[in-house]
Scaffold this motif. Structure first.
Motif, PDB file in Angstrom:
ATOM      1  N   MET A  77       0.826  -1.213   0.000  1.00 59.43           N
ATOM      2  CA  MET A  77       0.000   0.000   0.000  1.00 59.43           C
ATOM      3  C   MET A  77       0.861   1.264   0.000  1.00 59.43           C
ATOM      4  SD  MET A  77      -3.247  -0.890  -0.028  1.00 59.43           S
ATOM      5  CE  MET A  77      -4.197   0.488   0.591  1.00 59.43           C
ATOM      6  N   ASP A  78       2.151   1.115   0.292  1.00 55.04           N
ATOM      7  CA  ASP A  78       3.056   2.260   0.378  1.00 55.04           C
ATOM      8  C   ASP A  78       3.109   2.999  -0.951  1.00 55.04           C
ATOM      9  OD1 ASP A  78       4.866   4.081   1.436  1.00 55.04           O
ATOM     10  OD2 ASP A  78       6.604   2.794   1.068  1.00 55.04           O
ATOM     11  N   GLY A  79       2.703   4.249  -0.927  1.00 55.66           N
ATOM     12  CA  GLY A  79       2.745   5.090  -2.116  1.00 55.66           C
ATOM     13  C   GLY A  79       1.509   5.019  -2.988  1.00 55.66           C
ATOM     14  N   TYR A  80       0.621   4.056  -2.744  1.00 50.40           N
ATOM     15  CA  TYR A  80      -0.582   3.950  -3.573  1.00 50.40           C
ATOM     16  C   TYR A  80      -1.430   5.204  -3.388  1.00 50.40           C
ATOM     17  CZ  TYR A  80      -4.583   2.089  -6.025  1.00 50.40           C
ATOM     18  OH  TYR A  80      -5.599   1.903  -6.937  1.00 50.40           O
ATOM     19  N   GLY A  81      -1.772   5.836  -4.479  1.00 52.35           N
ATOM     20  CA  GLY A  81      -2.580   7.048  -4.440  1.00 52.35           C
ATOM     21  C   GLY A  81      -1.861   8.205  -3.753  1.00 52.35           C
ATOM     22  N   GLY A  82      -0.532   8.109  -3.669  1.00 53.97           N
ATOM     23  CA  GLY A  82       0.245   9.158  -3.029  1.00 53.97           C
ATOM     24  C   GLY A  82       0.250   9.100  -1.511  1.00 53.97           C
ATOM     25  N   VAL A  83      -0.239   7.998  -0.942  1.00 54.60           N
ATOM     26  CA  VAL A  83      -0.308   7.854   0.515  1.00 54.60           C
ATOM     27  C   VAL A  83       0.863   6.980   0.974  1.00 54.60           C
ATOM     28  CG1 VAL A  83      -1.725   7.141   2.477  1.00 54.60           C
ATOM     29  CG2 VAL A  83      -2.820   8.014   0.402  1.00 54.60           C
ATOM     30  N   THR A  84       1.665   7.509   1.876  1.00 53.49           N
ATOM     31  CA  THR A  84       2.827   6.765   2.358  1.00 53.49           C
ATOM     32  C   THR A  84       2.417   5.739   3.411  1.00 53.49           C
ATOM     33  OG1 THR A  84       3.316   8.293   4.164  1.00 53.49           O
ATOM     34  CG2 THR A  84       4.302   8.790   1.996  1.00 53.49           C
ATOM     35  N   LEU A  85       3.283   4.784   3.622  1.00 53.82           N
ATOM     36  CA  LEU A  85       3.025   3.761   4.635  1.00 53.82           C
ATOM     37  C   LEU A  85       2.855   4.361   6.035  1.00 53.82           C
ATOM     38  CD1 LEU A  85       2.586   0.770   5.012  1.00 53.82           C
ATOM     39  CD2 LEU A  85       5.046   0.475   5.191  1.00 53.82           C
ATOM     40  N   PRO A  86       3.705   5.311   6.455  1.00 46.70           N
ATOM     41  CA  PRO A  86       3.458   5.920   7.774  1.00 46.70           C
ATOM     42  C   PRO A  86       2.093   6.605   7.873  1.00 46.70           C
ATOM     43  CG  PRO A  86       5.690   6.394   7.057  1.00 46.70           C
ATOM     44  CD  PRO A  86       4.984   5.748   5.893  1.00 46.70           C
ATOM     45  N   GLU A  87       1.611   7.196   6.772  1.00 40.50           N
ATOM     46  CA  GLU A  87       0.277   7.802   6.797  1.00 40.50           C
ATOM     47  C   GLU A  87      -0.800   6.740   6.984  1.00 40.50           C
ATOM     48  OE1 GLU A  87       0.441  11.739   4.014  1.00 40.50           O
ATOM     49  OE2 GLU A  87       0.895   9.834   3.000  1.00 40.50           O
ATOM     50  N   TRP A  88      -0.665   5.603   6.276  1.00 37.96           N
ATOM     51  CA  TRP A  88      -1.625   4.512   6.442  1.00 37.96           C
ATOM     52  C   TRP A  88      -1.643   4.024   7.884  1.00 37.96           C
ATOM     53  CZ3 TRP A  88      -5.594   3.811   3.691  1.00 37.96           C
ATOM     54  CH2 TRP A  88      -5.566   3.932   2.309  1.00 37.96           C
ATOM     55  N   ILE A  89      -0.448   3.829   8.459  1.00 40.64           N
ATOM     56  CA  ILE A  89      -0.362   3.334   9.834  1.00 40.64           C
ATOM     57  C   ILE A  89      -1.085   4.300  10.778  1.00 40.64           C
ATOM     58  CG2 ILE A  89       1.182   2.705  11.731  1.00 40.64           C
ATOM     59  CD1 ILE A  89       1.312   0.812   9.264  1.00 40.64           C
ATOM     60  N   CYS A  90      -0.864   5.581  10.589  1.00 41.18           N
ATOM     61  CA  CYS A  90      -1.509   6.595  11.429  1.00 41.18           C
ATOM     62  C   CYS A  90      -3.032   6.557  11.269  1.00 41.18           C
ATOM     63  CB  CYS A  90      -0.962   7.971  11.068  1.00 41.18           C
ATOM     64  SG  CYS A  90      -1.568   9.290  12.128  1.00 41.18           S
ATOM     65  N   ILE A  91      -3.493   6.477  10.033  1.00 43.39           N
ATOM     66  CA  ILE A  91      -4.931   6.421   9.757  1.00 43.39           C
ATOM     67  C   ILE A  91      -5.560   5.200  10.420  1.00 43.39           C
ATOM     68  CG2 ILE A  91      -6.617   5.966   7.919  1.00 43.39           C
ATOM     69  CD1 ILE A  91      -4.752   7.720   6.101  1.00 43.39           C
ATOM     70  N   LEU A  92      -4.942   4.042  10.249  1.00 42.33           N
ATOM     71  CA  LEU A  92      -5.505   2.811  10.790  1.00 42.33           C
ATOM     72  C   LEU A  92      -5.437   2.771  12.314  1.00 42.33           C
ATOM     73  CD1 LEU A  92      -4.230   0.286   8.127  1.00 42.33           C
ATOM     74  CD2 LEU A  92      -6.416   1.487   8.235  1.00 42.33           C
ATOM     75  N   PHE A  93      -4.394   3.343  12.874  1.00 44.57           N
ATOM     76  CA  PHE A  93      -4.288   3.417  14.329  1.00 44.57           C
ATOM     77  C   PHE A  93      -5.450   4.234  14.898  1.00 44.57           C
ATOM     78  CE2 PHE A  93      -2.838   5.614  18.172  1.00 44.57           C
ATOM     79  CZ  PHE A  93      -2.572   4.524  18.980  1.00 44.57           C
ATOM     80  N   HIS A  94      -5.755   5.348  14.249  1.00 43.30           N
ATOM     81  CA  HIS A  94      -6.805   6.229  14.770  1.00 43.30           C
ATOM     82  C   HIS A  94      -8.222   5.781  14.394  1.00 43.30           C
ATOM     83  CE1 HIS A  94      -4.248   9.149  16.668  1.00 43.30           C
ATOM     84  NE2 HIS A  94      -3.441   9.087  15.626  1.00 43.30           N
TER      85      HIS A  94
END
Length: 123
Positions: free
Chosen positions: A34-51
């Motif tokens: 998922m890293d970079g898909y649609g311009g979303v980085t892996l750390p952003e995904w982790i943050c989104i899913l955590f919250h």
């Protein structure tokens, strides 16, 4: 002794749904693609899913008349179908309960569709 055997048989015949509470490190490993898909980085995904789900694949949340399922908190209003909302658009063509196990393949597939259609602001 008899009730132990009965309980054991029930456990064998009806195995529990495999769910997982991911750590952030485990999640970053599982979501590499998922890293970079649609311009979303892996750390952003982790943050989104955590919250949104607390990194818990069994998270189910009622939200403004819909129910959101799993790690990505995918809604039964548009993206998946469940027994509560039979009129769902079901854009991901999947049953909502599929988002409650530890296999993230279908979750990521649907998250990509959401990202393509709605963008990251969906979350």
């Amino acid at each position: 002794m008899m009730s132990f055997i009965s309980l054991l048989l029930v456990g064998i015949l009806f195995p529990a749904t495999q769910a997982k509470q991911f750590t952030k490190c485990e999640l970053s490993q599982a979501l590499k693609e998922m890293d970079g898909y649609g311009g979303v980085t892996l750390p952003e995904w982790i943050c989104i899913l955590f919250h949104s789900s607390g990194c818990d694949t069994q998270a189910v949340v009622s939200n403004n008349g819909s129910t959101e399922y799993g790690l990505f908190q995918i809604s039964n209003k548009f993206w998946c179908k469940d027994n509560q909302n039979l009129k769902s658009e079901n854009f991901c063509d999947i049953s909502c309960d599929k988002f409650l196990d530890d296999d993230l393949t279908d979750d990521m597939m649907c998250a990509r569709k959401i990202l393509d259609k709605e963008g990251i602001d969906h979350w």
